[in-house]
Motif scaffolding. Structure first.
Motif, PDB file in Angstrom:
ATOM      1  N   ASP A   1      39.920  49.039  49.896  1.00 20.52           N
ATOM      2  CA  ASP A   1      38.641  48.650  49.282  1.00 20.52           C
ATOM      3  C   ASP A   1      37.780  49.920  49.258  1.00 20.52           C
ATOM      4  O   ASP A   1      38.260  51.019  49.581  1.00 20.52           O
TER       5      ASP A   1
ATOM      6  N   ASP B   1      37.865  54.624  47.133  1.00 20.87           N
ATOM      7  CA  ASP B   1      36.852  54.402  46.092  1.00 20.87           C
ATOM      8  C   ASP B   1      37.500  54.709  44.741  1.00 20.87           C
ATOM      9  O   ASP B   1      37.884  55.857  44.476  1.00 20.87           O
TER      10      ASP B   1
ATOM     11  N   THR C   1      36.375  55.108  41.889  1.00 19.87           N
ATOM     12  CA  THR C   1      35.681  56.025  40.977  1.00 19.87           C
ATOM     13  C   THR C   1      36.024  57.488  41.293  1.00 19.87           C
ATOM     14  O   THR C   1      35.647  58.387  40.548  1.00 19.87           O
TER      15      THR C   1
ATOM     16  N   VAL D   1      32.347  51.797  37.828  1.00 21.70           N
ATOM     17  CA  VAL D   1      33.356  51.163  38.695  1.00 21.70           C
ATOM     18  C   VAL D   1      34.422  50.478  37.836  1.00 21.70           C
ATOM     19  O   VAL D   1      35.629  50.676  38.039  1.00 21.70           O
TER      20      VAL D   1
ATOM     21  N   GLY E   1      35.967  31.166  35.880  1.00 19.53           N
ATOM     22  CA  GLY E   1      35.373  31.150  37.216  1.00 19.53           C
ATOM     23  C   GLY E   1      36.420  30.736  38.243  1.00 19.53           C
ATOM     24  O   GLY E   1      37.065  29.704  38.086  1.00 19.53           O
TER      25      GLY E   1
ATOM     26  N   THR F   1      29.749  32.007  37.767  1.00 18.79           N
ATOM     27  CA  THR F   1      30.274  30.687  38.135  1.00 18.79           C
ATOM     28  C   THR F   1      30.225  30.436  39.645  1.00 18.79           C
ATOM     29  O   THR F   1      30.664  29.387  40.108  1.00 18.79           O
TER      30      THR F   1
END
Ligand SMILES: NC(=O)c1ccc[n+]([C@@H]2O[C@H](COP(=O)([O-])OP(=O)(O)OC[C@H]3O[C@@H](n4cnc5c(N)ncnc54)[C@H](O)[C@@H]3O)[C@@H](O)[C@H]2O)c1
Length: 300
Positions: A33, A38, A40, A78, A157, A170
């Motif tokens: 994560d 990262d 980016t 992102v 959703g 949602t």
């Protein structure tokens, strides 16, 4: 097989990581994560994929629709540059397959909002939708130009109990179910009565992803498919919750997310996915409500 999952601490990743572990017991799963990878950061993504000999990527890192409208520029970085970094590193390092979710947010104007077909006009009005449409086109480019096997599902959703929802339009339905299960009967909905949108239970999402990724390449007439479970408005969730004996009443205080929901499909046609690779959703509103009320009451 070495598998990379990005955005693994999010709503889908929290459940996809253990599900892939069970589905591919001989694989090594690298669960990342923003704190560990990262997306980016192009050179870190490239290095991670190369150093760990990754052959399959489930790229879940993203900012969702509600969050996206608060920070459009960051959402572009992102969602779109993140996907570009994953695709570039994947083709460079010999990754075999990449899964990148798309969304019903790709639709926006000038399309049929009922029974929305797989192939129709894509003119989103939100930055989240813009990144998803551009992402879809980018995935197809990497497939046709470089032969990278990139696959994508347009999720509606998603309803789940373990992974916290990340700020989508949602999400109200999850909050309503959680609140009802915890015995709090007064719910305030940020979408107004009658706002009908498509949904999918997480169990259908997980089965769908693995079935789709295992489908023979020659069976796929598209790189991107609509998938859906059922359509419902806030009051439909309220009635379903009441039917299971949990008291709940809803007041409606629509916020900026109403404008996003008003651009989205009321229902989705997923015939193409059914025909090409055998997509089937199992859980309707009734069964989804039952399961989530049970999950949330066990969390108490
Ligand atoms: N949840 C839904 O209802 C839904 C519906 C349609 C499509 N999708 C798509 O499915 C994918 C996963 O969604 P989700 O619901 O799990 O989202 P989420 O918001 O719950 O999780 C996204 C994760 O990405 C991480 N992240 C954010 N920026 C990052 C960065 N720069 N580098 C690495 N990680 C970063 C976050 O920390 C978070 O854990 C997304 O592409 C989303 O657009 C989700």
């Amino acid at each position: 097989m070495n598998i990379l999952i990005t955005g693994a601490k999010g709503q889908i990743g929290t459940e996809l990581v253990p599900f892939l572990g069970r589905s591919y017991p001989d694989s090594q799963i690298f669960s990342t994560d923003i704190d560990t990878l990262d997306v980016t950061d192009a050179s870190k993504v490239d290095q991670f994929i190369g150093d760990n000999s990754i052959s399959q990527v489930f790229h879940l890192a993203a900012l969702l629709s509600g969050v996206g409208e608060r920070s459009p520029r960051k959402t572009f970085d992102v969602n779109l540059l993140g996907s570009l970094n994953i695709l570039e590193a994947s083709r460079d390092r010999g990754v075999l397959q990449v899964f990148i979710p798309s969304s019903i947010a790709v639709f926006g104007r000038d399309y049929p909002r009922d029974n929305t077909p797989n192939d129709t006009v894509l003119r989103p009005l939100s930055m989240y939708g813009v990144t998803k449409v551009a992402g879809e086109v980018l995935h197809e480019y990497y497939t046709s130009r470089y032969g990278l096997d990139v696959r994508s599902l347009r999720f509606p959703g998603i309803l789940s109990s373990r992974g916290k929802p990340g700020g989508g339009t949602t999400d109200y339905a999850i909050h309503m179910l959680a609140q009802a299960a915890q015995g709090e009967p007064n719910f305030v909905s940020f979408l107004k009565q009658g706002t009908r949108l498509p949904f999918l239970h997480i169990d259908d999402v997980l089965e769908g992803i693995v079935t789709f990724m295992n489908a023979p390449r020659e069976h796929l007439s598209r790189r991107v498919y609509n998938v859906t479970g059922f359509s419902a408005a806030p009051e439909d969730f309220m009635f379903a919750i009441q039917k299971h004996g949990n008291p709940i009443s809803v007041t409606y205080e629509p916020d900026f997310r109403q404008a996003i929901a008003d651009q989205w499909p009321r229902s989705i046609n997923d015939t193409r996915a059914r025909k090409d690779w055998g997509w089937r959703s199992q859980l309707d509103l009734e069964e989804t409500t039952l399961r989530l009320l049970k999950d949330f009451s066990e969390d108490l």
